[in-house]
Design an enzyme around this catalytic site. Structure first.
Site, PDB file in Angstrom:
ATOM      1  N   CYS A   1      78.520  39.897   9.762  1.00  0.00           N
ATOM      2  CA  CYS A   1      77.941  41.196   9.358  1.00  0.00           C
ATOM      3  C   CYS A   1      77.798  41.134   7.850  1.00  0.00           C
ATOM      4  CB  CYS A   1      78.878  42.335   9.770  1.00  0.00           C
ATOM      5  SG  CYS A   1      78.986  42.552  11.550  1.00  0.00           S
TER       6      CYS A   1
ATOM      7  N   CYS B   1      86.482  48.458   5.636  1.00  0.00           N
ATOM      8  CA  CYS B   1      86.818  49.258   4.454  1.00  0.00           C
ATOM      9  C   CYS B   1      87.346  50.608   4.946  1.00  0.00           C
ATOM     10  CB  CYS B   1      85.660  49.376   3.475  1.00  0.00           C
ATOM     11  SG  CYS B   1      84.129  49.958   4.196  1.00  0.00           S
TER      12      CYS B   1
END
Ligand SMILES: C[S@@+](CC[C@H](N)C(=O)[O-])C[C@H]1O[C@@H](n2cnc3c(N)ncnc32)[C@H](O)[C@@H]1O
Length: 472
Positions: A283, A411
């Protein structure tokens, strides 16, 4: 989603008495910021979407200051403005509501003179084609001005008031989740979320030696702090990246410190005697970790193969542009492909020594950098993210060689996207073993490593290592 924007009159009519001359440039900026806010608040768009699709609305430092600031404090400002309105704004006047939010933000959080804020907001109501609202805008902002001045006089910004005002800028479910998952740290997290993120640079070691670049920063009087990594520096004051030394030559990139830990961690998990490793970044867009990894691999190996996937063509195209500036996009060791990493044939029949899965997630660790997340994220999004994260893990696992390692990262600071994902994966994948990580920043969780945005230096980030052992 599209909004009708009521600009009958001055903004669109070149012959109008008001017109759009230099003098009311800032009123127009205000109007564009209101449009952006309306797309975020009512259209569910992100600030990133505004950047990509409506770039003139976020073009100048003033646009950005107003959009980021008003979004960061939207929840509390919305309450203050609503309390002062005798009746709710009609749907067709939501532009005026956002105009008041922007003015309220400036009165409460910036040092701009109140008379200028009020005058410009009143002018903007004219530019919006609603001169009848001048009195209303003036009256509400004057009341907010008096309230802001009273607060500044009476109240030292002590820890308690900082917490109260930061809490008011979080939706209740988010604050409760922070408290439930971080009982000892939630208050610090709430305060951190309301601050501005630091600007961290990664020096491109394929172009310039870190010491040399730091000398260039000093020459330009750019004050920075060193970190545990030679190529990583944190600027004292964020600035436009394009004004950094040798920016167009690709000598530096902007990347948070916690994200910069991915490359070293993945390198440390490679088998010790490997030569010419083959690595997948599943990704990859917009390429922060990809290009750092490429820089690291170039320094350690005579040759390597790095494959990058992303399922969004537009994001991959932007990645290629960023890579060109850094001097990487035409490197034959780097291959970029638009493909869906949940699909079995996404990588042909290739198998990799190592895989980086920097999974799509809520971004809950980056709220201070992306303040719109607090408004757009909903509690039930976490389960949907977890489903996708597990799908990605299961599919990519087939592409990992036996003895290889996969580095999983998000994140996010929430367990649903982090330890819980790894636990569910290990419980169903008998050849997956958790690898113990040890990083310079953050702390261990039961199955991985968590960084929090509590120190100024890092965003919230999660890492977990998985090694592929012989099937039993
Ligand atoms: C967290 S971002 C990656 C950030 C990137 N690694 C970096 O360091 O700059 C997640 C990326 O996953 C991509 N993505 C989402 N679902 C995907 C899928 N099914 N297959 C491939 N990429 C996907 C998104 O387009 C997005 O660019």
């Amino acid at each position: 989603m599209s909004f009708s924007w009521h600009t009958k009159g001055a903004a669109q009519d070149p012959k109008s008495k008001v017109g759009l001359n230099k003098k009311n440039e800032s009123a127009r900026t205000r109007m564009e910021v209101c449009k952006a806010l309306q797309h975020i608040i009512e259209g569910g768009r992100t600030i990133d979407w505004i950047r990509a699709e409506k770039s003139p609305w976020i073009a100048t430092p003033l646009h950005r200051e107003l959009i980021y600031g008003a979004t960061r404090h939207y929840l509390s400002l919305q309450r203050s403005v609503t309390e002062l309105l005798k009746k709710p704004m009609r749907d067709k006047d939501r532009d005026l509501f956002h105009l008041l939010i922007v003015g309220a933000y400036q009165l409460k959080y910036t040092g701009i003179a109140s008379y200028a804020v009020i005058n410009e907001s009143v002018n903007a109501s004219i530019v919006l084609g609603k001169p009848w609202a001048k009195g209303l805008i003036n009256a509400v902002l004057r009341q907010l001005q008096r309230a802001a001045e009273a607060v500044q006089k009476d109240q030292q910004q002590d820890e308690y008031s900082a917490l109260a005002s930061a809490t008011a800028d979080h939706p209740a479910w988010l604050r409760e989740k922070l408290e439930a998952q971080y009982p000892a740290q939630w208050q610090g997290l709430v305060i951190a979320n309301s601050q501005r993120a630091p600007m961290t640079l990664r020096i491109n070691t394929t172009k310039v030696e870190p010491g040399f670049y730091k000398a260039k920063l000093r020459e330009d009087d750019i004050v920075f702090n060193e970190t545990s990594m030679a190529e990583t520096v944190i600027l004292d004051i964020p600035q436009n990246a394009e004004t950094l030394p040798s920016w167009s030559d690709g000598e530096a990139a902007v990347q948070d410190l916690s994200a910069q830990l991915a490359a070293d961690t993945l390198m440390s998990l490679l088998p010790p005697h490997i030569a010419g490793p083959s690595i997948l970044d599943a990704c990859a867009a917009p390429g922060g970790k990809l290009f750092h990894l490429h820089e690291r691999l170039s320094a350690r190996f005579k040759t390597h193969q790095l494959f990058a996937l992303d399922n969004k063509k537009k994001r991959l195209d932007e990645t290629k542009i960023i890579g060109s500036r850094l001097g990487h996009s035409d490197d034959p060791r780097l291959t970029m492909l638009c493909a869906d990493a949940t699909v079995e044939g996404c990588c042909g029949d290739l198998h990799f020594d190592s895989i980086l899965l920097d999974a799509p997630c809520s971004g809950s660790g980056t709220i201070r950098r992306n303040p719109d997340i607090r408004l757009l994220m909903q509690a039930d999004h976490l389960a949907a993210h977890q489903d996708l994260q597990l799908q990605l893990l299961h599919n990519l696992w087939r592409r990992l060689k036996e003895g290889g390692t996969l580095l999983y990262s998000t994140c996010s600071i929430f367990a649903e996207e982090n330890d819980q994902v790894i636990e569910k994966f290990i419980n169903t994948q008998s050849d997956a073993k958790s690898v113990v990580l040890d990083m310079k920043y953050g702390s261990a969780t039961s199955l991985g490593w968590q960084l929090l945005p509590l120190e100024k230096s890092t965003d919230g980030f999660y890492y977990a290592g998985l090694s592929k052992v012989k099937r039993i």
